[in-house]
Design a protein around this motif. Sequence first.
Motif: not given
Length: 124
Positions: A16-40
Amino acid sequence: MILTLASSSDDRPLAIRDHLVPLVRARGVLEVQHGAVRVIALRTEGWIFEHWTPFNDLSPEEASSPGYRHALERQRKTAELPYGLTVWRAGAEVLRVLWADDGTFEVETFVRGPWEAEALAMKR
């Protein structure tokens, strides 16, 4: 009653992870980038997907020295598993998996249900 299974021996969460990560990277939006972490994040039709990655470019107001990066790394609770994916379906967390570049992973939350097939059927 919801049964939560936290097991590293099940290949389904990784599929499930391997299927969803490319989807989130392609269609998601950057919500948080602070310190050493970036959340899409990707929010769509009863789903919430959050994928985080480490070591992204620092913003101009953050120090860029290697010492600063190492200090941030030491502060992280799960530094050895710096990547993650959390999936919510209809407001309930159904999957949380953490992993590292070397293939090490940990499944923190995995709730079996029809959402699994729905997630794997999603088009990238």
